[in-house]
Design a protein around this motif. Structure first.
Motif, PDB file in Angstrom:
ATOM      1  N   ASN A 344       3.103  -0.975  -2.063  1.00 35.65           N
ATOM      2  CA  ASN A 344       1.702  -1.097  -1.662  1.00 35.65           C
ATOM      3  C   ASN A 344       1.248   0.099  -0.838  1.00 35.65           C
ATOM      4  O   ASN A 344       0.140   0.601  -1.007  1.00 35.65           O
ATOM      5  CB  ASN A 344       1.501  -2.384  -0.859  1.00 35.65           C
ATOM      6  CG  ASN A 344       1.135  -3.553  -1.747  1.00 35.65           C
ATOM      7  OD1 ASN A 344       0.074  -3.575  -2.339  1.00 35.65           O
ATOM      8  ND2 ASN A 344       2.044  -4.493  -1.873  1.00 35.65           N
ATOM      9  N   ARG A 345       2.095   0.531   0.098  1.00 38.15           N
ATOM     10  CA  ARG A 345       1.739   1.716   0.900  1.00 38.15           C
ATOM     11  C   ARG A 345       1.581   2.932   0.012  1.00 38.15           C
ATOM     12  O   ARG A 345       0.667   3.739   0.196  1.00 38.15           O
ATOM     13  CB  ARG A 345       2.813   1.979   1.964  1.00 38.15           C
ATOM     14  CG  ARG A 345       2.685   1.132   3.193  1.00 38.15           C
ATOM     15  CD  ARG A 345       3.453   1.731   4.353  1.00 38.15           C
ATOM     16  NE  ARG A 345       4.884   1.763   4.135  1.00 38.15           N
ATOM     17  CZ  ARG A 345       5.620   2.860   4.093  1.00 38.15           C
ATOM     18  NH1 ARG A 345       5.051   4.049   4.207  1.00 38.15           N
ATOM     19  NH2 ARG A 345       6.928   2.796   3.931  1.00 38.15           N
ATOM     20  N   SER A 346       2.498   3.085  -0.939  1.00 38.98           N
ATOM     21  CA  SER A 346       2.447   4.253  -1.816  1.00 38.98           C
ATOM     22  C   SER A 346       1.163   4.269  -2.629  1.00 38.98           C
ATOM     23  O   SER A 346       0.531   5.316  -2.808  1.00 38.98           O
ATOM     24  CB  SER A 346       3.667   4.259  -2.754  1.00 38.98           C
ATOM     25  OG  SER A 346       4.867   4.307  -2.011  1.00 38.98           O
ATOM     26  N   ARG A 347       0.770   3.099  -3.146  1.00 40.63           N
ATOM     27  CA  ARG A 347      -0.480   3.033  -3.898  1.00 40.63           C
ATOM     28  C   ARG A 347      -1.675   3.277  -2.995  1.00 40.63           C
ATOM     29  O   ARG A 347      -2.610   4.008  -3.342  1.00 40.63           O
ATOM     30  CB  ARG A 347      -0.598   1.667  -4.582  1.00 40.63           C
ATOM     31  CG  ARG A 347      -1.961   1.382  -5.206  1.00 40.63           C
ATOM     32  CD  ARG A 347      -2.367   2.462  -6.220  1.00 40.63           C
ATOM     33  NE  ARG A 347      -1.467   2.514  -7.337  1.00 40.63           N
ATOM     34  CZ  ARG A 347      -1.516   3.451  -8.283  1.00 40.63           C
ATOM     35  NH1 ARG A 347      -2.425   4.410  -8.211  1.00 40.63           N
ATOM     36  NH2 ARG A 347      -0.646   3.445  -9.282  1.00 40.63           N
ATOM     37  N   ALA A 348      -1.669   2.677  -1.792  1.00 41.56           N
ATOM     38  CA  ALA A 348      -2.810   2.800  -0.888  1.00 41.56           C
ATOM     39  C   ALA A 348      -3.034   4.249  -0.465  1.00 41.56           C
ATOM     40  O   ALA A 348      -4.170   4.740  -0.481  1.00 41.56           O
ATOM     41  CB  ALA A 348      -2.595   1.918   0.346  1.00 41.56           C
ATOM     42  N   ILE A 349      -1.976   4.976  -0.095  1.00 45.62           N
ATOM     43  CA  ILE A 349      -2.159   6.350   0.373  1.00 45.62           C
ATOM     44  C   ILE A 349      -2.654   7.233  -0.760  1.00 45.62           C
ATOM     45  O   ILE A 349      -3.498   8.123  -0.558  1.00 45.62           O
ATOM     46  CB  ILE A 349      -0.852   6.917   0.980  1.00 45.62           C
ATOM     47  CG1 ILE A 349      -1.100   8.279   1.608  1.00 45.62           C
ATOM     48  CG2 ILE A 349       0.258   7.001  -0.040  1.00 45.62           C
ATOM     49  CD1 ILE A 349      -2.063   8.280   2.765  1.00 45.62           C
ATOM     50  N   ARG A 350      -2.217   6.969  -1.976  1.00 48.02           N
ATOM     51  CA  ARG A 350      -2.673   7.777  -3.113  1.00 48.02           C
ATOM     52  C   ARG A 350      -4.145   7.518  -3.424  1.00 48.02           C
ATOM     53  O   ARG A 350      -4.877   8.450  -3.765  1.00 48.02           O
ATOM     54  CB  ARG A 350      -1.785   7.498  -4.332  1.00 48.02           C
ATOM     55  CG  ARG A 350      -0.435   8.208  -4.245  1.00 48.02           C
ATOM     56  CD  ARG A 350       0.614   7.589  -5.157  1.00 48.02           C
ATOM     57  NE  ARG A 350       1.852   8.366  -5.135  1.00 48.02           N
ATOM     58  CZ  ARG A 350       2.744   8.329  -4.146  1.00 48.02           C
ATOM     59  NH1 ARG A 350       2.532   7.560  -3.084  1.00 48.02           N
ATOM     60  NH2 ARG A 350       3.837   9.068  -4.184  1.00 48.02           N
ATOM     61  N   GLU A 351      -4.558   6.270  -3.305  1.00 48.48           N
ATOM     62  CA  GLU A 351      -5.966   5.967  -3.548  1.00 48.48           C
ATOM     63  C   GLU A 351      -6.849   6.566  -2.451  1.00 48.48           C
ATOM     64  O   GLU A 351      -7.948   7.054  -2.726  1.00 48.48           O
ATOM     65  CB  GLU A 351      -6.173   4.448  -3.617  1.00 48.48           C
ATOM     66  CG  GLU A 351      -5.507   3.792  -4.819  1.00 48.48           C
ATOM     67  CD  GLU A 351      -6.000   4.360  -6.139  1.00 48.48           C
ATOM     68  OE1 GLU A 351      -7.210   4.682  -6.235  1.00 48.48           O
ATOM     69  OE2 GLU A 351      -5.183   4.500  -7.075  1.00 48.48           O
ATOM     70  N   LEU A 352      -6.373   6.562  -1.216  1.00 45.43           N
ATOM     71  CA  LEU A 352      -7.141   7.165  -0.131  1.00 45.43           C
ATOM     72  C   LEU A 352      -7.242   8.676  -0.302  1.00 45.43           C
ATOM     73  O   LEU A 352      -8.274   9.285   0.013  1.00 45.43           O
ATOM     74  CB  LEU A 352      -6.493   6.833   1.215  1.00 45.43           C
ATOM     75  CG  LEU A 352      -6.598   5.356   1.635  1.00 45.43           C
ATOM     76  CD1 LEU A 352      -5.688   5.086   2.832  1.00 45.43           C
ATOM     77  CD2 LEU A 352      -8.034   4.989   1.974  1.00 45.43           C
ATOM     78  N   VAL A 361      -7.360  12.623   5.708  1.00 44.18           N
ATOM     79  CA  VAL A 361      -6.635  11.370   5.579  1.00 44.18           C
ATOM     80  C   VAL A 361      -5.435  11.342   6.529  1.00 44.18           C
ATOM     81  O   VAL A 361      -5.178  10.346   7.208  1.00 44.18           O
ATOM     82  CB  VAL A 361      -6.187  11.157   4.123  1.00 44.18           C
ATOM     83  CG1 VAL A 361      -5.273   9.940   4.009  1.00 44.18           C
ATOM     84  CG2 VAL A 361      -7.389  11.000   3.207  1.00 44.18           C
ATOM     85  N   ALA A 362      -4.714  12.455   6.580  1.00 49.28           N
ATOM     86  CA  ALA A 362      -3.530  12.521   7.442  1.00 49.28           C
ATOM     87  C   ALA A 362      -3.901  12.305   8.901  1.00 49.28           C
ATOM     88  O   ALA A 362      -3.220  11.568   9.624  1.00 49.28           O
ATOM     89  CB  ALA A 362      -2.833  13.873   7.262  1.00 49.28           C
ATOM     90  N   GLY A 363      -4.975  12.928   9.350  1.00 49.68           N
ATOM     91  CA  GLY A 363      -5.381  12.782  10.742  1.00 49.68           C
ATOM     92  C   GLY A 363      -5.767  11.367  11.099  1.00 49.68           C
ATOM     93  O   GLY A 363      -5.341  10.829  12.129  1.00 49.68           O
ATOM     94  N   MET A 364      -6.552  10.729  10.257  1.00 51.55           N
ATOM     95  CA  MET A 364      -7.047   9.390  10.570  1.00 51.55           C
ATOM     96  C   MET A 364      -5.972   8.323  10.443  1.00 51.55           C
ATOM     97  O   MET A 364      -6.002   7.301  11.150  1.00 51.55           O
ATOM     98  CB  MET A 364      -8.230   9.049   9.665  1.00 51.55           C
ATOM     99  CG  MET A 364      -9.424   9.972   9.836  1.00 51.55           C
ATOM    100  SD  MET A 364     -10.839   9.523   8.808  1.00 51.55           S
ATOM    101  CE  MET A 364     -11.477   8.113   9.702  1.00 51.55           C
ATOM    102  N   LEU A 365      -4.992   8.518   9.558  1.00 57.10           N
ATOM    103  CA  LEU A 365      -3.960   7.505   9.342  1.00 57.10           C
ATOM    104  C   LEU A 365      -2.676   7.788  10.103  1.00 57.10           C
ATOM    105  O   LEU A 365      -1.749   6.983  10.077  1.00 57.10           O
ATOM    106  CB  LEU A 365      -3.642   7.389   7.848  1.00 57.10           C
ATOM    107  CG  LEU A 365      -4.786   6.947   6.931  1.00 57.10           C
ATOM    108  CD1 LEU A 365      -4.275   6.793   5.507  1.00 57.10           C
ATOM    109  CD2 LEU A 365      -5.406   5.653   7.415  1.00 57.10           C
ATOM    110  N   GLY A 366      -2.592   8.932  10.782  1.00 56.39           N
ATOM    111  CA  GLY A 366      -1.374   9.256  11.507  1.00 56.39           C
ATOM    112  C   GLY A 366      -0.263   9.783  10.625  1.00 56.39           C
ATOM    113  O   GLY A 366       0.907   9.749  10.997  1.00 56.39           O
TER     114      GLY A 366
END
Length: 401
Positions: A344-352, A361-366
């Motif tokens: 789920n994380r892998s899919r979510a980060i790719r969609e974001l 994206v990296a800054g806002m999600l850490g």
């Protein structure tokens, strides 16, 4: 009354509560639900542990109390004593690994092997574990479990050489090739840390190791991710805590260790009253209707009625003294909802990353900018896919007629 029970159990034999345990007595008496405390102290296991401590039958240390029977009661009472300031805080995963490793070393029959593995544990695992605690605030459950398995397999390898009448210093490339030819890719990964350490410290000849096997991540489909988000939104039969945990994975691709470390101070709002959560910099907005789910959770967090966590700052308080919900508990909760964490994380980060540049994206999600850029590249998402800001759209080129 609860105070009468506490005074009786913590009596040091003089008719008074043992001096060092007065803060513990005050903590138990201050429970929000005194009846829960009375019922707990009526059980033989906690009574036995508390009486042994009150009468100085064991040293007033983590190790001393750990030596008492009734492990569950012992763990909980140690947590209470940490909260009361009687014992210093420790990382329990590291503590249990150290206790286990001492016992495991004593079971090794050969003194030289005990010496070898004591050095390996000290200079490899404990050094890495303490650095991780310094960086993350806790060790976690998985790393010590993996270390225990790696140590057992390494000991079997060394014992196998000993059966052939040879030491680790006399190991050959043939030994490794034969071992890895019969074993699985998981065996290679398991033995790598020990073999690499023994070679680097010249306890074993420099031999060639097979490269670690990189296993591809099994991605969940976007359609399935959307279905799970709808289920979390509807919340049919789901606990509020579980719904919020799932949202951080499904919407924001957060790893369990980062979810665990969130505090109520990481939840805020902007000037317009919109909910924000600080996962990185800047804080990220939480869209409706999911913002209401998180607000309800903050107002009704679990595990705050016992003596251990009355003023817990954690967004997901655990049962242990001053600690958040364990990552294993978070993983189990998600599993029970049918939400596999990694896919789920892998899919979510790719969609974001399809919706915004990796640096944002990296800054806002850490996340790390380098890692986000790599994922975007592997996923086929590059800067050229994003709409330009503040510039008129360019007309597509036309072929010359």
């Amino acid at each position: 009354m609860l105070q009468d029970r506490v005074d009786e159990i913590l009596d040091d034999g003089t008719g008074r509560v043992r001096l060092e345990l007065i803060p513990l007595a005050a903590l138990i008496i201050s429970m929000k639900r005194p009846r829960s405390g009375i019922l707990w102290l009526s059980r033989p296991e906690p009574r036995s542990v508390l009486r042994a401590i009150a009468r100085d039958e064991v040293p007033l240390t983590h190790e001393g109390i750990h030596s008492l029977p009734h492990r569950r009661s012992t763990v909980y009472i140690r947590d209470l004593m940490v909260t009361a300031g009687i014992l210093p805080p420790i990382d329990k995963s590291l503590f249990y690994f150290e206790q286990w490793s001492r016992s495991w070393l004593n079971e090794l029959p050969d003194p030289e092997q005990r010496k070898l593995f004591r050095l390996f544990i000290t200079w490899h695992y404990l050094r890495v574990f303490r650095a991780r605690i310094d960086a993350r605030g806790e060790l976690g459950y998985a790393a010590p479990q993996i270390a225990r398995h790696q140590l057992r397999i390494a000991a079997m390898f060394v014992a196998g050489l000993a059966e052939q009448g040879r030491t680790l210093a006399e190991a050959t490339q043939t030994d490794l090739d034969r071992l890895f030819a019969k074993g699985t890719p998981r065996l290679r990964d398991t033995l790598h840390p020990f073999l690499r350490w023994t070679m680097n410290t010249r306890r074993m000849p420099k031999l060639e190791l097979p490269p670690p096997v990189k296993r591809p991540v099994a991605l969940m489909t976007q359609q399935r991710r959307i279905e799970l988000i709808r289920q979390v939104h509807d919340g049919n039969g789901m606990e509020l805590t579980d719904r919020v945990l799932a949202l951080f994975v499904l919407l924001y691709a957060q790893p369990l260790t980062r979810i665990q470390q969130l505090t109520i101070d990481d939840i805020g709002s902007d000037d317009d009253g919109n909910l924000l959560v600080r996962l990185g910099d800047p804080p990220i907005p939480v869209p409706a209707p999911f913002d209401d789910i998180i607000r309800k959770h903050v107002a009704a967090r679990r595990n705050q009625t016992t003596a251990t966590n009355k003023t817990s700052p954690w967004l997901f308080p655990g049962r242990a003294s001053g600690r958040p919900l364990h990552t294993t508990s978070i993983r189990d909760r998600l599993h029970n909802l049918g939400i596999p964490n990694l896919s789920n994380r892998s899919r979510a980060i790719r969609e974001l990353l399809r919706q915004a540049p990796p640096i944002i994206v990296a800054g806002m999600l850490g996340y790390s900018p380098t890692g986000s850029e790599r994922i975007a590249t592997e996923y086929g998402t590059t800067w050229q896919h994003y709409a330009p800001l503040g510039k008129p759209a360019r007309r597509p080129p036309r072929l010359n007629e």
